[in-house]
Design a protein around this motif. Structure first.
Motif, PDB file in Angstrom:
ATOM      1  N   THR A  90       0.869  -1.177   0.000  1.00 41.10           N
ATOM      2  CA  THR A  90       0.000   0.000   0.000  1.00 41.10           C
ATOM      3  C   THR A  90       0.906   1.227   0.000  1.00 41.10           C
ATOM      4  N   ALA A  91       0.279   2.395  -0.102  1.00 44.00           N
ATOM      5  CA  ALA A  91       1.064   3.637  -0.060  1.00 44.00           C
ATOM      6  C   ALA A  91       1.861   3.728   1.246  1.00 44.00           C
ATOM      7  N   GLU A  92       1.250   3.259   2.351  1.00 38.82           N
ATOM      8  CA  GLU A  92       1.924   3.323   3.654  1.00 38.82           C
ATOM      9  C   GLU A  92       3.157   2.413   3.691  1.00 38.82           C
ATOM     10  N   VAL A  93       3.002   1.203   3.148  1.00 38.76           N
ATOM     11  CA  VAL A  93       4.125   0.261   3.099  1.00 38.76           C
ATOM     12  C   VAL A  93       5.271   0.851   2.275  1.00 38.76           C
ATOM     13  N   VAL A  94       4.925   1.462   1.140  1.00 33.83           N
ATOM     14  CA  VAL A  94       5.950   2.062   0.283  1.00 33.83           C
ATOM     15  C   VAL A  94       6.698   3.155   1.051  1.00 33.83           C
ATOM     16  N   GLU A  95       5.966   3.934   1.814  1.00 35.68           N
ATOM     17  CA  GLU A  95       6.604   5.021   2.555  1.00 35.68           C
ATOM     18  C   GLU A  95       7.563   4.469   3.627  1.00 35.68           C
ATOM     19  N   VAL A  96       7.129   3.454   4.352  1.00 34.27           N
ATOM     20  CA  VAL A  96       7.956   2.880   5.429  1.00 34.27           C
ATOM     21  C   VAL A  96       9.210   2.213   4.848  1.00 34.27           C
ATOM     22  N   GLY A  97       9.037   1.437   3.783  1.00 36.35           N
ATOM     23  CA  GLY A  97      10.183   0.758   3.155  1.00 36.35           C
ATOM     24  C   GLY A  97      11.149   1.746   2.532  1.00 36.35           C
ATOM     25  N   MET A 116      12.301   2.682  -8.960  1.00 37.82           N
ATOM     26  CA  MET A 116      11.289   2.164  -9.885  1.00 37.82           C
ATOM     27  C   MET A 116      10.357   1.298  -9.050  1.00 37.82           C
ATOM     28  N   TYR A 117       9.151   1.829  -8.782  1.00 39.09           N
ATOM     29  CA  TYR A 117       8.213   1.037  -7.990  1.00 39.09           C
ATOM     30  C   TYR A 117       6.808   1.619  -8.133  1.00 39.09           C
ATOM     31  N   TYR A 118       5.959   1.350  -7.148  1.00 38.82           N
ATOM     32  CA  TYR A 118       4.578   1.826  -7.142  1.00 38.82           C
ATOM     33  C   TYR A 118       4.433   2.993  -6.157  1.00 38.82           C
ATOM     34  N   PHE A 119       3.319   3.695  -6.226  1.00 39.65           N
ATOM     35  CA  PHE A 119       3.073   4.841  -5.323  1.00 39.65           C
ATOM     36  C   PHE A 119       4.303   5.755  -5.259  1.00 39.65           C
ATOM     37  N   GLU A 120       4.819   6.120  -6.426  1.00 44.40           N
ATOM     38  CA  GLU A 120       6.069   6.901  -6.443  1.00 44.40           C
ATOM     39  C   GLU A 120       5.898   8.302  -5.857  1.00 44.40           C
ATOM     40  N   ASP A 121       4.636   8.772  -5.740  1.00 37.70           N
ATOM     41  CA  ASP A 121       4.450  10.063  -5.072  1.00 37.70           C
ATOM     42  C   ASP A 121       4.913   9.968  -3.619  1.00 37.70           C
ATOM     43  N   ARG A 122       4.704   8.801  -2.996  1.00 34.95           N
ATOM     44  CA  ARG A 122       5.152   8.604  -1.610  1.00 34.95           C
ATOM     45  C   ARG A 122       6.671   8.472  -1.538  1.00 34.95           C
ATOM     46  N   VAL A 123       7.257   7.817  -2.547  1.00 37.97           N
ATOM     47  CA  VAL A 123       8.723   7.729  -2.602  1.00 37.97           C
ATOM     48  C   VAL A 123       9.289   9.154  -2.685  1.00 37.97           C
ATOM     49  N   GLY A 124       8.668   9.970  -3.546  1.00 39.38           N
ATOM     50  CA  GLY A 124       9.096  11.362  -3.706  1.00 39.38           C
ATOM     51  C   GLY A 124       9.009  12.126  -2.388  1.00 39.38           C
ATOM     52  N   ALA A 125       7.927  11.899  -1.636  1.00 37.09           N
ATOM     53  CA  ALA A 125       7.743  12.612  -0.368  1.00 37.09           C
ATOM     54  C   ALA A 125       8.867  12.261   0.606  1.00 37.09           C
ATOM     55  N   VAL A 126       9.227  10.980   0.677  1.00 36.15           N
ATOM     56  CA  VAL A 126      10.292  10.548   1.605  1.00 36.15           C
ATOM     57  C   VAL A 126      11.641  11.131   1.176  1.00 36.15           C
ATOM     58  N   LEU A 127      11.978  11.009  -0.119  1.00 40.32           N
ATOM     59  CA  LEU A 127      13.273  11.509  -0.605  1.00 40.32           C
ATOM     60  C   LEU A 127      13.364  13.030  -0.416  1.00 40.32           C
ATOM     61  N   ASP A 128      12.245  13.704  -0.669  1.00 43.59           N
ATOM     62  CA  ASP A 128      12.217  15.161  -0.541  1.00 43.59           C
ATOM     63  C   ASP A 128      12.532  15.575   0.900  1.00 43.59           C
ATOM     64  N   CYS A 129      11.830  14.965   1.843  1.00 45.55           N
ATOM     65  CA  CYS A 129      12.024  15.257   3.265  1.00 45.55           C
ATOM     66  C   CYS A 129      13.450  14.959   3.705  1.00 45.55           C
ATOM     67  N   ALA A 130      14.006  13.861   3.201  1.00 43.00           N
ATOM     68  CA  ALA A 130      15.351  13.441   3.618  1.00 43.00           C
ATOM     69  C   ALA A 130      16.443  14.255   2.931  1.00 43.00           C
ATOM     70  N   GLY A 131      16.081  14.999   1.867  1.00 42.16           N
ATOM     71  CA  GLY A 131      17.058  15.853   1.185  1.00 42.16           C
ATOM     72  C   GLY A 131      17.847  15.178   0.093  1.00 42.16           C
ATOM     73  N   LEU A 132      17.468  13.949  -0.274  1.00 42.27           N
ATOM     74  CA  LEU A 132      18.208  13.210  -1.290  1.00 42.27           C
ATOM     75  C   LEU A 132      17.802  13.670  -2.694  1.00 42.27           C
ATOM     76  N   ARG A 133      18.603  13.317  -3.700  1.00 42.72           N
ATOM     77  CA  ARG A 133      18.268  13.593  -5.092  1.00 42.72           C
ATOM     78  C   ARG A 133      17.749  12.299  -5.698  1.00 42.72           C
ATOM     79  N   GLY A 134      16.742  12.381  -6.584  1.00 41.55           N
ATOM     80  CA  GLY A 134      16.211  11.123  -7.092  1.00 41.55           C
ATOM     81  C   GLY A 134      15.428  11.235  -8.380  1.00 41.55           C
ATOM     82  N   VAL A 135      15.314  10.087  -9.045  1.00 34.62           N
ATOM     83  CA  VAL A 135      14.471   9.925 -10.220  1.00 34.62           C
ATOM     84  C   VAL A 135      13.367   8.961  -9.817  1.00 34.62           C
ATOM     85  N   LEU A 136      12.120   9.404  -9.948  1.00 38.87           N
ATOM     86  CA  LEU A 136      10.978   8.659  -9.412  1.00 38.87           C
ATOM     87  C   LEU A 136      10.300   7.879 -10.540  1.00 38.87           C
TER      88      LEU A 136
END
Ligand SMILES: [Zn+2]
Length: 441
Positions: A90-97, A116-136
């Protein structure tokens, strides 16, 4: 801000090194660097190494929650991964992982990751908060994906992701058709057409498995690389992961179209798939970046753990010590990797005008001494735990091994709790499997 008294590996085109030098950083950029004493006072690096932050150009970050599961099971994709993804992702699992993985990336000296995965908006939120650079990379797949029921929904997700991040300084959206066999020619053609207006990096698994080659031959009478070309997806935006089984003609075509590669040595080796012909692809002028694949396949997300297998596999395949030298390995995790993502004007080397993405590595451990060749020390004798500090866009994300941009204890406890929820499901899968075997036997 000056960083002073540092050993510096720039990874610029001339591979410039400074045994003792300084770097000047203003805002998010490098504005000066040189040998000797800095023009002003600064932060003393105590002789530690400063090099460009590393770029992991193929990962599935959220899958850290499945790390170590079904480790030596041959059919684990069918047995564990797909059922677990369907039931639990789920979106929550993606965020935690993703948070667990992001913590690992920062601690291992990775400053840019292509996910490269699902719910990439959540991946973006985590990377953004952590300050990392990424391709979603928002995945498109026709096998019951956790976040889209059909391709229209999948494309809507990509569209929304691009809208959200098009002006972001560190994050870029990316369409990610899972593979040719799991999307098909029409979907790949739709991706190519959609992306022609945007020129975003496109990520896809390509020529990864033998059944994929068979699928392409039986369905189209072509190689899987040729099917991708027929869909007009074989172009310089494509980052093709794995490339295990291209023919000579495929390799020529890949190079001619300017496709980039992601080399996942550990993941490929563990799957028993063989050795990707990376030396041959690079000899044709292709840029290839080192990558980890998902943590379920490659276990770790830093690039130090890739260095030895990535180099050794090519030496074994070419039957010579000289294949894939240490300088190439370091380039494939920095400057060459930046090219694969179309970001070579921003990152990948320490040069004036580029983003201040860098890492500080201590060289004091007995296993690293003496140092005759710094590239050899990095490739064969340095560990992710030797990374002392990580900076992205002029901001320290870690100093003295303490991650500053994430709540590490919370990230760890969330991940453990989530894994406990998975364990019951895994026991159930094994029980059903055992019963099925009993009935069949
Ligand atoms: Zn992958």
């Amino acid at each position: 801000m000056y960083l002073t008294n540092a050993r510096i590996l720039t990874m610029d085109a001339a591979l410039t090194e400074y045994d003792r030098g300084w770097i000047c950083i203003e805002g998010d950029r490098i504005t000066g660097l040189g040998a000797g004493d800095a023009p002003g006072a600064g932060l003393d690096m105590g002789g530690d190494l400063i090099m460009p932050g590393m770029i992991n150009n193929h990962a599935h970050l959220a899958m850290s929650l499945f790390r170590g599961l079904g480790e030596d099971v041959d059919d684990r994709l069918i047995r564990y991964i797909l059922p677990l993804e369907r039931a639990l992702v789920t979106a929550e699992v993606v965020e935690v992982g993703t948070a667990l993985s992001t913590l690992e990336l920062i601690r291992g000296g990775v400053t840019t990751v292509a996910d490269m995965y699902y719910f990439e908006d959540r991946v973006g939120a985590v990377l953004d908060c952590a300050g990392l650079r990424g391709v979603l990379g928002q995945t498109l797949a026709n096998f019951d994906a956790p976040d889209h029921k059909n391709m229209d929904e999948g494309f809507a997700r990509i569209e929304a992701l691009h809208d959200q991040y098009k002006d972001h300084p560190r994050l870029t959206a990316s369409p990610a058709p899972h593979a040719p066999y799991s999307t098909g020619l029409e979907v790949m053609a739709r991706v190519a057409e959609w992306n022609a207006g945007y020129d975003l990096p496109v990520q896809m698994h390509l020529a990864e498995t033998k059944p994929e080659l068979q699928w392409a031959r039986e369905t189209y009478g072509l190689s899987t690389v040729e099917v991708t070309d027929k869909a007009c997806l074989l172009n310089s935006n494509l980052v093709a992961a794995h490339l295990m089984y291209p023919s000579e003609a495929d390799m020529d075509l890949l190079a001619e179209r300017g496709v980039h590669g992601a080399y996942n040595a550990r993941s490929n080796g563990k799957a028993g798939r063989g050795i990707a012909p990376i030396t041959e692809l690079r000899a044709r002028g292709m840029s290839v970046g080192l990558a980890t694949d998902g943590p379920m396949s490659g276990n770790m997300l830093d690039l130090f753990s890739q260095f030895a297998p990535a180099a050794m596999f090519q030496k074994i395949a070419q039957q010579t010590r000289g294949a894939m030298p240490c300088t190439d390995i370091v380039a494939m995790s920095t400057s060459e990797a930046a090219k694969t993502l179309g970001k070579e004007d921003q990152i990948g080397s320490l040069e004036v005008g580029k983003q201040a993405d860098l890492i500080r590595i201590s060289l004091d451990d007995p296993r690293q001494q003496p140092i005759y060749d710094i590239y050899s020390t990095l490739v064969f004798a340095t560990l992710p735990t030797d990374v002392q500090a990580t900076m992205v866009a002029g901001t320290w994300l870690m100093r003295d091994r303490k991650v500053l941009s994430m709540d590490a204890p919370k990230v760890m406890s969330d991940a453990k709790q989530m894994a406990n929820r998975f364990k019951a499901r895994i026991v159930e899968i094994d029980r059903v499997q055992a019963e099925g075997n009993g009935a069949n036997g």
